[in-house]
Scaffold this active site. Sequence first.
Site, short mmCIF file in Angstrom:
data_model
loop_
_atom_site.label_atom_id
_atom_site.label_comp_id
_atom_site.label_asym_id
_atom_site.label_seq_id
_atom_site.Cartn_x
_atom_site.Cartn_y
_atom_site.Cartn_z
N ASP A 195 -7.06 -2.55 3.65
CA ASP A 195 -6.32 -3.65 3.03
C ASP A 195 -6.70 -5.00 3.62
OD1 ASP A 195 -4.75 -1.72 1.64
OD2 ASP A 195 -3.60 -1.41 3.45
N ASP B 37 -1.48 -1.03 5.90
CA ASP B 37 -1.68 -0.54 7.26
C ASP B 37 -2.97 -1.07 7.90
OD1 ASP B 37 -3.43 0.86 5.77
OD2 ASP B 37 -2.55 2.84 6.08
N ASP C 51 0.88 -1.15 0.00
CA ASP C 51 0.00 0.00 0.00
C ASP C 51 0.94 1.22 0.00
OD1 ASP C 51 -2.31 1.55 0.31
OD2 ASP C 51 -2.08 1.60 2.48
#
Length: 1202
Positions: A849, A845, A483
Amino acid sequence: MGENPAKNHYAQLNQGEENEMEIFGYKTQGCRRALCIAGYILSCGALRLLFYWKPEWHVWINCIRCSLEEADVVLLRTTDDFRTYSRKTVTWISVSAFIKNRSDYPATEEDSIFSKAIMKPSLLVKTMQVQKIRYVWNVYAKQFQKVGVLEDHYTCSAIHDKFGSGLTCNEQNVRRAMCGPNSIDVPVIPIWKLLIKEVLNPFYVFQLFSVCLWFAEDYMEYAIAIIFMSLLSIFLTVYDLRKQSTKLHRLVESHNNIMVTVCRNKEDFQELESHYLVPGDLLILKEGKTLLPCDAILVSGQCTVNESMLTGESIPVTKIHLPQADNFKPWRVYCAEDYRKHVLFCGTEVIQTKADDRGVVKAVVLQTGFNTAKGDLVRSILYPKPMNFKLYRDALRFLMCLIAFAAIGMIYTVCVFALNGEETGEVVKKALDVITIAVPPALPAALTTGIIYTQQRLKKKGIFCISPQRINMCGQLNLVCFDKTGTLTEDGLDLWGLLPSERNCFQNIHSFPADHSLPWGPVFKALAVCHSLIVWEGKIQGDPLDVKMFEATNWVIDDSSGHQNEGQGSAHATVVRPGLQATTAPVEGITILRQFPFSSALQRMSVIAQEIGGDPQAFTKGAPETVAMLCRAETVPSNFESKLLLYTAQGFRVIGLACKSLRAGKPPAALTREEVESDLTFLGLLIMENRLKRDTKPVLEELSAARIRSVMVTGDNIQTAITVAKNAGMIAPTHRVILVEANKVPGSFSASITWKSLEENKIEDYRSLEDDTQTEPGIRLALGSGQYHFAMSGKSYQIVAHHFRHLLPKLLLNGTVFARMSPSQKSSLVEEFQKLDYFVCMCGDGANDCGALKVAHAGISLSEQEASVASPFTSRTPSIACVPELIREGRAALVTSFCMFKYMALYSIIQYLGVLLLYWQLNSFGNYQFLFQDLAITTVIGVTMSFTRAYPKLVPYRPPSQLISPPLLLSVVLNILFSLSMQIFGFVVVQEQPWYSQTDIHSACLSVNNHERNSSSGLGLHGMRDGAHEQTDNGFKSYENTTVWLLSTINCLIVALVFSKGKPFRQPIYTNYVFILVLIGQLGICLFLMFADIDDLYSKMDLVCTPTVWRISMVGMLAVTLAVSFLVEEAVVENRPLWLLLKKTFRYHSKSHYKRLQHVLEQDSAWPPLNETFFSDSVAVTVEGNMGGHSNPTFDSNEDSL
């Protein structure tokens, strides 16, 4: 016996879901059941134990096949690679107590499963429970359906109409009877249950068989040692399971019983315990903090929720009520990706509620118990998905080979002993003994020690693991998805500048931090109100971007804003006012009347705000491209795209701002999002700096050097993402970026795909990107293999996945930047990479996700919490440095597993060969000889071999992923041959020695001979057996026994040393001090036993004295074996260039999908296409033609032939 799915006998449960299963109907038959019980008695429970291991056999033998409707027993089979069976009993629930007559059950429930499951006239409901989820039989659809959830077919308006005033008592009682209590009940499993379950493990049953056999042969010491080790192992496992069970019980019990208020239809409000809640209940959310006991859809008002339990992120999330949209789409379909912003999840904490004009904040119960989001997480811990890793499958195959070896040994043993006229009982014992020798009982324990040590090492480095079996898988990772925000770049954004726009022209940029404050105006108001911040525990909390933006205004949020505002809006609206350091503003404050929270799918958020005493206005902020499309064209500057590109190309995060005045006629609560977010006035661009974290670049360079692909998957702007990828070193300066854009063709079902080359020197003029034809010959030269990277947005990815499916693998092969990706697209991308045979790691994080973290082979959440339930691994330090660390440890753990496996297999085979050689003379090893090899040598080596730490440098290749690979098999086979040769050589040569005597075991050492002659006068082998109880000789002593035992014992040490791999995946073996000291100590003891000549010791160990020359000869044989074994291992087995040369010579190509595809594309001069556009319908035609570069058949048909 297999299944033949006949009509009505077979169905699918949870079709398309993660826990999809096949279900088969059976009916118990009395006579079969009686026969089975007789079988249990006659087999002393062995048959019952077999049925416990194989539930499908139990069903097939006890029951007859029938339709699911008639079934009283069902057999479930998972649809994954493991095809695991489980047996469930069907039960009946009566609802007659709640339904006295037809009028008791309202017509509104006709289309509900709660009505369709009731059998008339018996008023019974057929039900079963699978993995804590209850299913009922739908009488009309003739299938089992999940209860405990509100059906998906309801539209937004139907939810408001049917459940907006609550359920009646009768409806609630019927639903409660069917759904069961709303609790995530994880009882602490009693210790006796855990013990029984552990003891009935096939491995421990084999241990029990071995121990009984050893007791029968008076092999007491090792039997007791194994009992002690097994009990220790069982108690440790039970203790660990009990601890986990208690921890999980504590984690969930707090939410199981909370007092809640529900609205009863026609009966006003009612307070009850939360475990009485059912889907469809209308929940009243009061002010103050509340833990949610179920999943619920907000139907009026607004809430701020802390979802850190689910996501690992403690940023408060704003939830808004479900719109009363009058359409025919089910509510989830209508709300699409954004349905979550209306749903309050179980286990999360409501920290603030805001009522609207309709009074109280209400929510309809959506899911209860284990059907909730939290229940799902708990179930994923209780029933983890089995990992399909080659190592474990190969391990079973290897065990099968050892069992086959044992079978050959058994036949040989029976032949030798039976031909020599041994008693039947003795022959049976000896034959069974071969199994316990050939199949090492300590193998599973030895394999898990390496994983346990690795887990402890990771914990010391701040990486926590809730799925230890995935550690070995980390050793195979070759692609990492990152990410961007908070992972590669700093979490907090810094305000860099503001580019205001007036009368469709950009004004001078306002830089931060600046001496002069921001002037009052629409832009200032947008910064002050367009956010979802709240004051929580005295601090402004919310998205870091919102916090920075709001802080720049020097305004404050009025925490005590519970006042009526000029008769407008709500009593609980947020009010923002100028702070002490704020510039003078012509208003007392601004009230935020309504929020449309940020949505990943829409890429924007909006608010309706009103100056105190003024008119309402709408403010929107979000992705600049999205915001500009919602604005009136005349308000957007003509150079908007080039300005946007200028800043995004420098890696800035750019946010678009817009506003519009609202007509006073319609109340804010009645406006839809579409009405608010249309015909806006463009206000400008907010430019934020998103700095790379300090260790991002070195970590990505380390991964690149190790040939591990790095891919960026982000929700940010594509140009910003590309620039960050370049700055981070993901895209080399010499490599070219190709932008892949896919769009649906307006007015048709087809789509188009365009490849554009992004050139650095064309940043200033965005339009030049579209016209690049003049540079094409030059571009072609720069596009060697891997010299280019594809970048695409989530929208393009979605279109390619649907319309250009055949191109997707090719695009993924070189795709490096995936921008504007929604959470579901992130998960889908990870799965697509896995289909190409990549071992994928996802590092994020934890917030949006979650899906991708769970789907990946290894998901690492950078969360401050010790273990985020969202992913298998959690790093306490929010840095991607944990990724190479995890890969290093994974590789070391994988190599340790292989070393351990090879050693345990070799130790068994060395002992097996030695015993079979001695069986030839009707001899064997003595009990203490076995004990020394099994306990003092192997057990100690098994525990200490795994101490070797991971090598600090990541090499550009991975360890083998399977046991049955040529180098590993060659290593095992050659070492078996060396051991066999040495033992046969020693066995044969000792018989050729001048001092050798088969009848007189003291002929070699005269002094001993004279001393012992009285106690044992020339007993033959059968004579020895008769004198088994004499202390001096129990029938095992012979020159062959002494020679073979000493050779095989020291051979075990040689194998342990040779198999203990150091570089390149583990540190050199000499760094494992404990293991080296153990080996030296064991070798010292073995040499002492070889040269000691202590009568009492020799008598105890069943050794005989041999001349010193012969002992030195044995040391010579061992030295030669060590040299040859070490040389072969280093020069052949570990010789990577040699294996690469062999691969090349025999034209071996990798079976991995992505490697094959790479090979195909390297031959394809037309790939990648540049400055070309294809249409999905035309591609379907040209694929068949000569467009080699874009033809799917090339990819499909040539794959198997490679």
